[in-house]
Structures are given as C-alpha cells and as structure tokens.
Write an enzyme that holds these catalytic residues in place. Structure first.
Site, PDB file in Angstrom:
ATOM      1  N   ALA A 159      43.046  46.350 -59.063  1.00 61.20           N
ATOM      2  CA  ALA A 159      43.151  47.771 -59.405  1.00 61.20           C
ATOM      3  C   ALA A 159      42.328  48.594 -58.416  1.00 61.20           C
ATOM      4  CB  ALA A 159      42.635  47.979 -60.823  1.00 61.20           C
ATOM      5  N   GLY A 200      43.376  42.597 -60.616  1.00 62.97           N
ATOM      6  CA  GLY A 200      44.759  42.972 -60.893  1.00 62.97           C
ATOM      7  C   GLY A 200      45.734  42.341 -59.913  1.00 62.97           C
ATOM      8  N   GLU A 222      46.404  39.062 -61.339  1.00 65.13           N
ATOM      9  CA  GLU A 222      47.168  39.266 -62.581  1.00 65.13           C
ATOM     10  C   GLU A 222      48.636  39.563 -62.259  1.00 65.13           C
ATOM     11  OE1 GLU A 222      44.162  42.143 -63.925  1.00 65.13           O
ATOM     12  OE2 GLU A 222      44.216  41.069 -65.829  1.00 65.13           O
ATOM     13  N   GLU A 277      36.580  40.930 -62.237  1.00 63.06           N
ATOM     14  CA  GLU A 277      36.338  42.167 -63.000  1.00 63.06           C
ATOM     15  C   GLU A 277      34.962  42.204 -63.664  1.00 63.06           C
ATOM     16  OE1 GLU A 277      39.155  40.547 -62.831  1.00 63.06           O
ATOM     17  OE2 GLU A 277      40.875  41.900 -62.922  1.00 63.06           O
TER      18      GLU A 277
HETATM   19  C1  3H9 Z   1      40.794  45.290 -61.691  1.00 63.67           C
HETATM   20  O1  3H9 Z   1      41.605  44.757 -60.996  1.00 63.67           O
HETATM   21  C2  3H9 Z   1      41.044  45.667 -63.145  1.00 63.67           C
HETATM   22  C3  3H9 Z   1      42.288  44.997 -63.707  1.00 63.67           C
HETATM   23  O2  3H9 Z   1      42.016  43.703 -64.142  1.00 63.67           O
HETATM   24  C4  3H9 Z   1      42.798  45.708 -64.950  1.00 63.67           C
HETATM   25  C5  3H9 Z   1      43.041  47.147 -64.896  1.00 63.67           C
HETATM   26  C6  3H9 Z   1      43.773  47.657 -66.110  1.00 63.67           C
HETATM   27  N1  3H9 Z   1      39.678  49.290 -55.018  1.00 63.67           N
HETATM   28  O3  3H9 Z   1      34.316  44.864 -49.354  1.00 63.67           O
HETATM   29  P1  3H9 Z   1      34.892  45.424 -48.103  1.00 63.67           P
HETATM   30  C7  3H9 Z   1      37.486  48.960 -50.414  1.00 63.67           C
HETATM   31  S1  3H9 Z   1      39.277  45.729 -61.128  1.00 63.67           S
HETATM   32  C8  3H9 Z   1      39.352  50.253 -54.154  1.00 63.67           C
HETATM   33  O4  3H9 Z   1      33.987  46.157 -47.206  1.00 63.67           O
HETATM   34  P2  3H9 Z   1      35.531  42.732 -47.316  1.00 63.67           P
HETATM   35  C9  3H9 Z   1      35.984  48.927 -50.221  1.00 63.67           C
HETATM   36  O5  3H9 Z   1      35.353  49.915 -50.987  1.00 63.67           O
HETATM   37  C10 3H9 Z   1      39.307  45.298 -59.413  1.00 63.67           C
HETATM   38  N2  3H9 Z   1      38.754  50.020 -52.974  1.00 63.67           N
HETATM   39  O6  3H9 Z   1      35.682  44.308 -47.264  1.00 63.67           O
HETATM   40  C11 3H9 Z   1      35.872  49.171 -48.739  1.00 63.67           C
HETATM   41  O7  3H9 Z   1      36.022  50.561 -48.544  1.00 63.67           O
HETATM   42  P3  3H9 Z   1      35.181  51.324 -47.414  1.00 63.67           P
HETATM   43  C12 3H9 Z   1      39.125  43.842 -59.222  1.00 63.67           C
HETATM   44  C13 3H9 Z   1      38.488  48.752 -52.672  1.00 63.67           C
HETATM   45  O8  3H9 Z   1      36.556  42.206 -46.411  1.00 63.67           O
HETATM   46  C14 3H9 Z   1      37.103  48.474 -48.175  1.00 63.67           C
HETATM   47  O9  3H9 Z   1      37.999  48.323 -49.279  1.00 63.67           O
HETATM   48  N3  3H9 Z   1      38.977  43.576 -57.804  1.00 63.67           N
HETATM   49  C15 3H9 Z   1      38.806  47.707 -53.527  1.00 63.67           C
HETATM   50  O10 3H9 Z   1      34.123  42.338 -47.108  1.00 63.67           O
HETATM   51  C16 3H9 Z   1      36.826  47.121 -47.581  1.00 63.67           C
HETATM   52  O11 3H9 Z   1      36.103  46.370 -48.535  1.00 63.67           O
HETATM   53  C17 3H9 Z   1      37.776  43.385 -57.227  1.00 63.67           C
HETATM   54  O12 3H9 Z   1      36.764  43.366 -57.870  1.00 63.67           O
HETATM   55  C18 3H9 Z   1      39.445  48.011 -54.745  1.00 63.67           C
HETATM   56  N4  3H9 Z   1      39.789  47.051 -55.615  1.00 63.67           N
HETATM   57  O13 3H9 Z   1      35.864  42.292 -48.810  1.00 63.67           O
HETATM   58  C19 3H9 Z   1      37.785  43.190 -55.743  1.00 63.67           C
HETATM   59  N5  3H9 Z   1      38.412  46.546 -52.956  1.00 63.67           N
HETATM   60  O14 3H9 Z   1      35.675  50.747 -46.140  1.00 63.67           O
HETATM   61  C20 3H9 Z   1      36.774  44.111 -55.113  1.00 63.67           C
HETATM   62  C21 3H9 Z   1      37.862  46.874 -51.775  1.00 63.67           C
HETATM   63  O15 3H9 Z   1      35.518  52.746 -47.667  1.00 63.67           O
HETATM   64  N6  3H9 Z   1      36.747  43.983 -53.677  1.00 63.67           N
HETATM   65  N7  3H9 Z   1      37.918  48.208 -51.593  1.00 63.67           N
HETATM   66  O16 3H9 Z   1      33.735  50.992 -47.703  1.00 63.67           O
HETATM   67  C22 3H9 Z   1      36.089  42.996 -53.036  1.00 63.67           C
HETATM   68  O17 3H9 Z   1      35.526  42.089 -53.627  1.00 63.67           O
HETATM   69  C23 3H9 Z   1      36.040  43.053 -51.541  1.00 63.67           C
HETATM   70  O18 3H9 Z   1      36.208  44.394 -51.160  1.00 63.67           O
HETATM   71  C24 3H9 Z   1      37.130  42.201 -50.853  1.00 63.67           C
HETATM   72  C25 3H9 Z   1      37.136  42.502 -49.343  1.00 63.67           C
HETATM   73  C26 3H9 Z   1      36.813  40.720 -51.082  1.00 63.67           C
HETATM   74  C27 3H9 Z   1      38.481  42.534 -51.411  1.00 63.67           C
END
Ligand code: 3H9
Length: 719
Positions: free
Chosen positions: A61, A100, A103, A123
C-alpha cells in the site's frame, strides 16, 4: 497506474507503474481494477500475468496515502475480484513483493518469483497488520506457525524460502515475466477452484490454544508495549478458528483500531524519518545531492580495542580491504583472534564465506599510508588522539579522509592537528560496532562536503543508518543522555530507587532502564569523563559542598560507587548485584539501598514518594529539552535526525517515534508546562529550564513535528 498489453497471443500482461516501488496508490488500484476487467473481458485472453515496472513487483500500500483522505477502489474487493477470475492470473514477482504487494500476489492463482526477490508482510513494522486478506490467506497457504512467524515479525524472506514454505509455485533465475507467461500458458484452461486460497481450510495444528498462548506470551515480551504484533496474533487466530469471511471481518476490525493509533503514526513517521536522514544538509549549505563522495577501497582502523575490532569487522563485511593497526603486540594478537572469530560467526549466520583475507594487521601506523579513509579508535583521551592525528597527517597519502570514533570529544580540535582539516570528520559508532545500526557522522566548521559525503556513503555501505550532526560536546546522542542520567541520579537522592526508575523506563518501552544500562556499559566510563572534566573529585577535595560542582547541582552518587570498585556487571556490583563478575542477571542489592539511606541522611535529604510519572517526566523531558537546544543550535537539520539517533542507538521504543516525535504527541504545551513545574521545584538544575525554541514553538501554535524544519527556518530568519 497500470498498463495493459497482450503478449504471446493469449496472455494479458498487466504492468504496475508507480516508481520507485510500484506502491498501490489510488491510481494504481484503479489501474488494476480496469486492466483486470479488460483482460477478463477479452475473449482472446486465456490467462493473465501481473508484474511491476522496472523489475520491482510491488512495495505494498502507498504509505504516503495513510495520513490523507483515501480515495479510489479498496484493496480487498480488488484482490477478491482477481481471485474469483475465471482465467488463471499469475504474479510475476521480481525485486520485492511486500505488504499489500504480497497480498495482491496471494490473490493471484499462481506465483512465479525471481531467485533474488524478497517477499514479506512487514505491516507490523508500520504499526499495522496485513489487512488486504494477508492474515487470512497466508495461514491457509503455509500453516499457522509459519504465518505467525512472518506476520508478527514482518520478516522479509528470500525466494528460496518462499518456495520451501509454499508461498510461491516457481523460482526462476532468468526472465521472470517470460517464465510467468510460459507458466500462464501452461495452466490456461485448467480448473481454478483449487487455486483460490481463501477457499482453503486452515491447515490443522495440534493444540491450537497452547500454540497461540505461547506465541502471544513471546510476542508480548518482545513487543515492549507495541500493539500491532498482538493484533497480528489475534488476526491469525481468527484465520485458524473462523470461516474466511468472518476472519476477514476480524482482520478489518483489528486494522481499524491500529490504523488511527498513535503507534502507527509513530512507526510510519520513523519509516520516513529513516529515509529523510539520508538527505543530509549542513548549515554551511553542503547537501547530500550536491556533494560527491570520494571512492573508498582501502580503509584503516587505528586501535583494536572493543570498538576498533567491531569497526574492522563492519568494514570487512562491507567488502573493503582493511588495514588494522594496534601498537601493543599483546592487544594485536588478541584482536586478530577476536576479529577472525567475529567474521567467521557473521559469515556462518549469513551463509557466506568469511572475509578473513580482507583484513591485514600491523603494529606500525605507517602501514596506513595507502588507505583512502582511516578511522581512529584509540582510547578516549584527547592527548592520545591528538598524537595519532598528527601521525596520520604525516603518513597518509594526500586526500585520505581522516575520521575519529570519539563519542564526544572536539572533532574540530583534532582536525586542527592535521595538514588538511577539511578532510577530518567524526564517525561515531555504537558498541558493538559491527552490530549496532547507528552511525553519527560529525562535521566540524572546516569539514568539506566531500568528507561528510564520503563518511555518509561508507556508513550506508556498512548497512548503518547514518546521521550527519554538527560538532558539539557529546554530539547528539550523548549530549541528550547527560541530562537524562543526571535526572536519574537526582531522583535517587530525592527518594527513588534504581528499581523504580528502571521500571518506569522499561514500562515506557526501553529495553533496559538507565541503571541497568549503566551497569552493562560500566560505571567507570562516565567516571573517567567526569574526572577529566574536574567534576568527580573526592568529597571535600574541591572545597565546595559535595552536591554542587561548577556552580550547579551535582550528584556524586556514581562517583561514590566507583570509589567502592562498583563498576557494574564487570565487577559483579553496581546499581544492582550480579551472581558473579560479568554476570548479566541484575538483582536488587540491599547494600545499595542502605547506602542511599546513609547518603540522604548525611546530606540532610528527606526521601519522598516518587511515582512512575514523575520519573518519566524528569528523565524524558530533560532529554527532550536538550533535543530542542540541539535543534536551536543548528547541530542537526531537523527533529528526524534526533529521533533516528535515539531509536537506532539508544533503545528509544520505535513505536513512540523518537523523543521529538513523542514530545509533539504529548503536546508541546504540556511538555513546556511540566518542565516549568519541575524547574520551579529544582531551580538549581539548568537542564530543566525550558529551552527558548520550545517556548517559541508553543507560541507559534505547537506545529506538528513534520512542520518543525519549516518553522525553524522561519524562526531563524526572523532572528
Ligand atoms: C500495506 O501494504 C498495508 C496493506 O497490508 C493493507 C492496506 C489496507 N509507500 O526504502 P527506500 C518510498 S502497508 C510509499 O529508500 P530501498 C520510500 O519512502 C505497506 N512509498 O528504498 C522512498 O522514497 P524517497 C507495506 C514507499 O530500495 C522510496 O520509496 N509495505 C513505499 O532501500 C525508496 O525506498 C512496506 O512496509 C510504500 N509502500 O527499499 C514496504 N515503500 O525516495 C516499505 C517505499 O522519497 N518499504 N517507498 O525517500 C520498504 O521496506 C523499502 O522501501 C523497500 C525498498 C524494501 C521497498
């Protein structure tokens, strides 16, 4: 957004497009709904593949949407529509499938993953649970114990583990989309009933009650007050005990309580703060995006005590060639063994070969002549460090970045000992240096943008969360720790016990209270610093009253314990007692309690009842107040820097965001009012006097923490 095309004649290919991680924003969700409808309605299409743009399936998400009025189609019905499709839908997972994103993949009928992909439901780390059916589908697919492990820890797994657990159907080392298309063609026309995970019964587990009781107990212990891990267990329990649709209702209810919680806000703030600190800037105008780091291939470490050994390991594990220098032969021999042991254990854990040949050892400082960067990690003594910096300046090749691992001494003064002060910065690691994630990169007024950028980049390469901070006594973390420790000592004088103070802080969420932590790190460390500062003098030696030093209230309690040889765990006695020297299990020490009584009697102090709330206010608000001073002094660029330092280096509970976020949640007026109250009661304690920045923020309407940078800029320009 999502793009649609037809490939191999009869496969509808849907590509999620929302860089960098194809997060499921409203536009992407709408795009998926539209393209799935199109594919299912196209009579030429026999099967569908969903992939993400740029080799990244989906990061879940869109977290940025959480704080806004969310619009667009909901994830749950969108995923149901995919699962209910009468044509096979295959997820082509490259890069990541998280939250998500996973999911969505679980709603597909098949999953093909690239061997380097990572999957997970993280999450919980954002204060949430997988609420798009993740808590109901995953246990049905891989069983309750494995699903509990993944969902409550938010752990990312490799494609190999995903295959072993049954999360994915195929792993490929080559073109994932091609493999998924081929797979889709091979299953086109086959019945799909057995592929809809929501229709599966949850695999039976013997003695479900005992399993959940055990897991809940463990989760409560490790959660330290965080509510999301507990809700995750409850949601998985619903999967194990209720029909799917009722389980989904339970998932929704639990998510509703988490979604608006302060903890979710704190954890999501922390997620963005961790990324914000990488976009560093300094008051002189140096910035992360305009400063080019120097390449570092060879790094050197001077001094192989505990810190130096950990730093050498962290550098070698990051793939650098390391020259490790220790002038004392015996210490060098011991260090060689210790470093090799750490490298071997680390490699075993990570399933790789140990980088033993990356480290060479010498007892001669001249061995560092070719290093691109040197980290000095000798004993915390200014005279010794000065000498080392003069020597380094003489032996290193031009352009070598010289770093000090001091935990608080003046980096600028060390820089002044060298020919190129612009190439000197602090790299303050935390013990154990190969484990702890935090690194303070300290710039002085002369440090060049390039030197700061080099240290920041090296930190990143070592897997650290690096925060750029200005040069002041104790930098950020230790500077804020001082008033916190001081309040803890004063509370003992006024009637508290170490047990009471520690209980308050541990219930707040710290892994260890201040006194247990002091026993662990050794009381002698602070004693040495206080002696060097002319504070810790034997009672009466200075001719001043025992509880006043340098014109301020002072508590000599720590010094008195050290005079008795009570250095903490290492001597088996400190604020607590231990079963032996080096013991780790703290128990109350009656000696300490009578010592405190005697101390109070000697100084005419009358013990009063102190409650847990006062402990928190005195210790935490004094620390936060110093944080405001740090912001006011321009030592950091914003509150996120302080919060990340405290969460990653000082055990501040992540679900409380960090000290500055916490202050904004408590309410700045309230923090100000309580500081005023405590300062009135203790006018001889300057650390309790509210900082003028706090007052100014309150008078400008107590803006939320994400607006402080902007307000700070405005306030500074008005000065
Ligand atoms: C969810 O899914 C809820 C659902 O179950 C249900 C809903 C009803 N959204 O970390 P990085 C941005 S909750 C928006 O530096 P990496 C991040 O802010 C979600 N933005 O790179 C950054 O922006 P900026 C569950 C996101 O390669 C840029 O992307 N998902 C999101 O070191 C690069 O990120 C998670 O918890 C996002 N979901 O790591 C995953 N994800 O350049 C969260 C990233 O402006 N994300 N951004 O600073 C991560 O763990 C890491 O970002 C990831 C990449 C491993 C994906």
């Amino acid at each position: 957004m999502a793009q649609y095309s037809r490939v191999s004649g009869s496969v509808g290919l849907i590509t999620l497009q929302n860089p960098p991680v194809n997060a499921l924003s409203a536009a992407v969700r709408q795009g998926i709904v539209d393209t799935v409808k199109r594919a299912l309605g196209d009579p030429e299409v026999k099967a569908v593949v969903i992939r993400g743009q740029n080799g990244v399936f989906c990061g879940g998400a869109d977290i940025k949407e959480f704080g806004t009025n969310m619009s667009g189609p909901h994830l749950v019905p969108m995923i149901h529509a995919i699962e209910a499709a009468n044509k096979p839908v295959v997820a082509a997972i490259e890069g990541i499938a998280l939250g998500g994103g996973l999911e969505l993949a679980l709603g597909c009928h098949y999953r093909v993953a690239h061997s380097k992909a990572r999957l997970g439901l993280p999450e919980v780390t954002l204060g949430l649970l997988p609420a798009a059916g993740g808590t109901q589908r995953l246990p049905r697919l891989i069983g309750v114990p494995a699903a509990l492990d993944l969902i409550t820890k938010g752990r990312h797994i490799t494609a190999a583990e995903a295959l072993q657990l049954g999360v994915v159907d195929q792993v490929t080392g080559h073109g994932t989309v091609d493999a998924a298309v081929k797979f889709a063609l091979s299953v086109a026309g086959k019945p799909l009933d057995a592929r809809r995970i929501s229709t599966y019964p949850c695999p039976r587990t013997s003695d479900l009650d005992a399993l959940f009781e055990g897991v809940m107990q463990k989760v409560r212990q490790s959660a330290r007050g965080a509510i999301a891990p507990i809700a995750c267990v409850q949601a998985v329990r619903a999967a194990a005990t209720l029909p799917y649709l009722q389980g989904m209702e339970r998932e929704k209810e639990l998510m509703a309580t988490l979604f608006t919680s302060g903890q979710a806000r704190a954890l999501q703030y922390s997620f963005f703060a961790q990324r914000a600190v990488g976009r560093w800037s300094t008051p002189s105008g140096a910035r992360w995006d305009t400063s080019k780091p120097r390449p570092v291939h060879i790094a050197a470490v001077i001094g192989l005590g505990t810190m130096g050994r950990g730093i050498a390991v962290a550098l070698a594990q990051a793939g650098l060639s390391v020259i490790a220098v220790e002038t004392q032969e015996k210490q060098l021999m011991e260090a060689k063994q210790a470093v090799s042991g750490m490298l071997e254990r680390g490699a075993k854990r990570r399933g790789v070969a140990p980088a033993l040949d990356k480290v060479s050892y010498s007892h001669d400082i001249k061995a560092v002549a070719d290093a691109d960067l040197v980290i000095e990690a000798v004993f915390e003594d200014m005279a010794l460090k000065r000498t080392v910096f003069r020597q380094l300046s003489a032996v290193c090749k031009p352009g070598t970045v010289l770093c000090t691992n001091t935990s608080g001494l003046d980096v600028e003064h060390l820089a002044s000992q060298t020919r190129n002060p612009q190439l000197v910065v602090g790299m303050h690691f935390f013990a154990p240096a190969h484990v702890m994630k935090l690194l303070e990169v300290v710039y002085g007024p002369q440090s060049s943008p390039q030197a700061v950028a080099t240290a920041m980049q090296l930190g990143k390469k070592m897997g650290k969360v690096s925060v750029a901070v200005g040069n002041c006594r104790g930098f950020v973390g230790n500077r804020m720790l001082k008033p916190y420790l001081e309040q803890a000592f004063f509370l003992l004088e006024e009637g508290a016990t170490p047990e009471l103070v520690d209980r308050a802080l541990e219930e707040f969420g710290f892994p260890m209270g201040v006194f247990k932590m002091s026993d662990l790190s050794g009381l002698d460390v602070g004693w040495r610093v206080r002696k060097a500062d002319g504070l810790a003098e034997p009672v009466g030696a200075s001719g001043q009253p025992a509880r006043i030093r340098q014109g301020q209230r002072y508590s000599p309690l720590g010094d008195l314990l050290c005079e008795q040889g009570r250095f903490g765990q290492k001597t088996g006695r400190g604020w607590y007692q231990y079963d032996k020297s080096g013991g780790q299990v703290a128990s109350s020490d009656p000696w300490l309690h009578s010592f405190l009584e005697g101390y109070r009697a000697m100084h005419g102090l009358v013990a009063r009842r102190i409650d847990l709330q006062e402990v928190l206010e005195r210790c935490l608000y004094a620390l936060i107040n110093e944080g405001f001073r740090i912001l006011e002094d321009g030592i950091v660029a914003g509150p996120e820097d302080i919060d990340i330092i405290y969460v990653f280096g000082y055990g501040w509970p992540r679900h409380r965001g960090g000290p500055m976020f916490y202050a904004s949640m408590v309410g700045l007026e309230r923090v100000l009012e309580r500081l005023e109250h405590h300062h009135k009661a203790h006018p001889d304690v300057p650390h309790l006097q509210p900082c003028s920045l706090l007052r100014r923020l309150v008078s400008s309407g107590s803006p939320p923490v994400h607006r402080w940078r902007e307000v700070l800029k405005k306030l500074n320009s008005q000065l």
